[in-house]
Write an enzyme that holds these catalytic residues in place. Structure first.
Site, PDB file in Angstrom:
ATOM      1  N   GLU A  44       0.523  -0.956   0.132  1.00 51.20           N
ATOM      2  CA  GLU A  44       0.096   0.118  -0.048  1.00 51.20           C
ATOM      3  C   GLU A  44       0.715   1.800   0.003  1.00 51.20           C
ATOM      4  OE1 GLU A  44      -2.737   0.270  -0.476  1.00 51.20           O
ATOM      5  OE2 GLU A  44      -3.329  -1.827  -0.035  1.00 51.20           O
ATOM      6  N   TYR A 125      -6.169   7.528   4.110  1.00 45.67           N
ATOM      7  CA  TYR A 125      -6.110   6.440   3.025  1.00 45.67           C
ATOM      8  C   TYR A 125      -5.571   4.849   3.453  1.00 45.67           C
ATOM      9  CZ  TYR A 125      -5.279   3.033  -0.945  1.00 45.67           C
ATOM     10  OH  TYR A 125      -4.878   1.555  -2.034  1.00 45.67           O
ATOM     11  N   ASP A 143      -9.564   6.527  -2.503  1.00 38.87           N
ATOM     12  CA  ASP A 143      -8.048   6.483  -3.223  1.00 38.87           C
ATOM     13  C   ASP A 143      -8.845   7.283  -4.245  1.00 38.87           C
ATOM     14  OD1 ASP A 143      -9.567   4.100  -4.152  1.00 38.87           O
ATOM     15  OD2 ASP A 143      -7.809   4.207  -4.902  1.00 38.87           O
TER      16      ASP A 143
END
Length: 337
Positions: A44, A125, A143
Site C-alpha cells: 500500500e 487512505y 483513493d
DNA sequence: CAGCCGTGGCA
DNA sequence: TTGCCAAGGCT
C-alpha cells in the site's frame, strides 16, 4: 430483493480480480509468520501515487531482502533508501523505516484503523486499506479510484477537492460490513480497468445499471477537477568529480527534495530555485527532468576536487549506489561521453 | 487548505 | 513533444 452495489461488485471481483503479488489467492493459506499485514502495508505504501507496474519489481526485491517487518526494522536506513531509489516520493522510504521500527517495537501491526492511522506514512487512505485488507475490518477506503467510481456512480457534480466529503459519505454508504477488504480492492480494480479516467468501459461494468453518471451521457467528465497550474522551469548545475575510476557522491540532507538520497554534488538548485554557486567546470551536457511541481534543466560539469561531505564510489558499481532517477540520468550522461 | 514531494507510461 | 495521470501523506 435486488442486488446491492457491493454484492454486484464483489461477484464481479470474484470472477475478475487481478492476480497481484501482494494479494491472497483464493483458497490460499495466509502466511503464518505474521508477514501478511507486513506485505499489505508495504504494497500500500509503495502504491501511493504509483502504478502497479512500477511497484512490482520493488515489492519483489523488498520482500526477498526483508521478509518481515522485523527484518526491515533492523535494516540501516541508508540501505532502504537505496533500495527505494527510482520509485519516487522518498519521504515514503524515510517513513517506511520509522514505521517498521515502531511496529517492531509494538510487537506487530495494530489491527484497527485508528491505531494504524497514527503510524508514520499512514494517512486516511492507507490506514483504512490496511485495516480492511489485512485485518478484515470494515473501513471506508477512499483513493483516487474510489473517488472516480463514486463520483460517476452518484453523478457528483461538485469539483474536487471540495467534493471529498460528499464522495466519502457515498463510499461509506456502499461499503459492506463483510469483505470490506475485497470490496476496497474490487473498487481499485474497477477503477483501474473499467471505470478508467479516460474512455471508461461502461459496457463491461457490473455497476452500469446503478450508475447515475452514465445516465448523464458522459461519465468520463467526472469527477470534475480544478485546472492545474503550469510548471515553472528551474535551472541548476550538477558536478561530476571522477578519480581513479570512482565518482564523488554525497547524501542529501533533510526531508526536502530527494532528502536522504545518495546524489551527485550540485549548486543548490532545489533549495534556492536557481543555480549560482559552485566551481567552474567543463560542461559535459544537460539533463532535463520533470518533477511534480517544476521542471529542471541541469547543466552537468566536470570538476577536479570533491565538494562537501561524501564518498568515492566505484564507477563499476554505480548502479548499486541508489541514485534517484535525476542523478542516474546525470551519471548516464557523464559515463556515455 | 494548498503547496510540496518522483517517476514512467500514455494519448 | 507536452500534458495528464497513478492504490497519498505531510505541513
Amino acid at each position: 430483493m435486488t442486488a446491492t452495489v457491493s454484492d454486484l461488485l464483489l461477484d464481479w471481483y470474484d470472477a475478475h480480480a487481478r492476480d497481484l503479488p501482494w494479494r491472497a489467492r483464493p483458497g490460499h493459506v495466509l502466511p503464518s509468520d505474521g508477514s501478511w499485514p507486513y506485505r499489505v502495508w508495504l504494497s500500500e505504501v509503495m502504491l501511493q501515487q504509483t502504478t502497479v507496474a512500477a511497484v512490482k519489481p520493488y515489492f519483489s526485491a523488498f520482500t526477498q531482502r526483508w521478509p518481515t517487518v522485523e527484518a526491515l526494522a533492523a535494516a540501516p536506513e541508508e540501505d532502504v533508501m537505496a533500495a527505494w531509489a527510482g520509485l519516487g516520493y522518498y519521504s515514503r522510504a524515510r517513513n517506511l523505516v520509522k514505521c517498521a521500527r515502531a511496529v517492531a517495537e509494538l510487537g506487530g501491526f495494530p489491527a484497527n484503523e485508528e491505531e494504524l492511522r497514527e503510524l508514520p506514512g499512514l494517512g486516511a487512505y492507507t490506514a483504512a486499506a490496511v485495516a480492511a485488507i489485512a485485518f478484515d475490518e470494515r473501513a471506508v477506503v477512499v483513493d483516487a479510484n474510489v473517488e472516480r467510481v463514486v463520483a460517476r456512480l452518484f453523478a457528483v457534480e461538485e469539483p474536487l477537492p471540495g467534493a471529498r466529503k460528499a464522495i466519502r459519505d457515498h463510499a461509506d454508504r456502499i461499503t459492506p460490513t463483510q469483505r470490506a477488504g475485497d470490496f476496497a480492492q474490487a473498487m481499485m480494480d474497477l477503477g483501474s480497468g473499467i471505470c478508467t479516467s479516460r474512455d471508461p468501459k461502461c459496457l463491461l461494468c457490473p455497476l452500469a445499471g446503478h450508475c447515475a453518471g452514465r445516465l448523464t451521457g458522459d461519465p468520463a467528465r467526472l469527477p470534475i477537477k480544478a485546472p492545474k497550474k503550469t510548471k515553472p522551469l528551474r535551472l541548476g548545475r550538477a558536478f561530476w568529480v571522477e578519480r581513479d575510476d570512482s565518482v564523488w557522491l554525497v547524501r542529501r540532507e533533510g526531508t526536502g527534495m530527494l532528502g536522504g538520497m545518495r546524489a551527485l554534488p550540485d549548486d543548490g538548485w532545489s533549495a534556492r530555485g536557481n543555480g549560482a554557486g559552485g566551481p567552474a567546470g567543463e560542461t559535459l551536457g544537460r539533463v532535463r527532468h520533470g518533477f511534480t511541481h517544476f521542471d529542471l534543466e541541469l547543466s552537468v560539469e566536470q570538476v577536479a576536487e570533491p565538494l562537501g561531505e561524501g564518498e568515492w564510489w566505484p564507477l563499476e558499481e554505480i548502479d548499486r549506489a541508489g541514485l534517484p532517477t535525476l542523478f542516474a540520468k546525470v551519471a548516464r550522461l557523464a559515463l556515455a561521453r
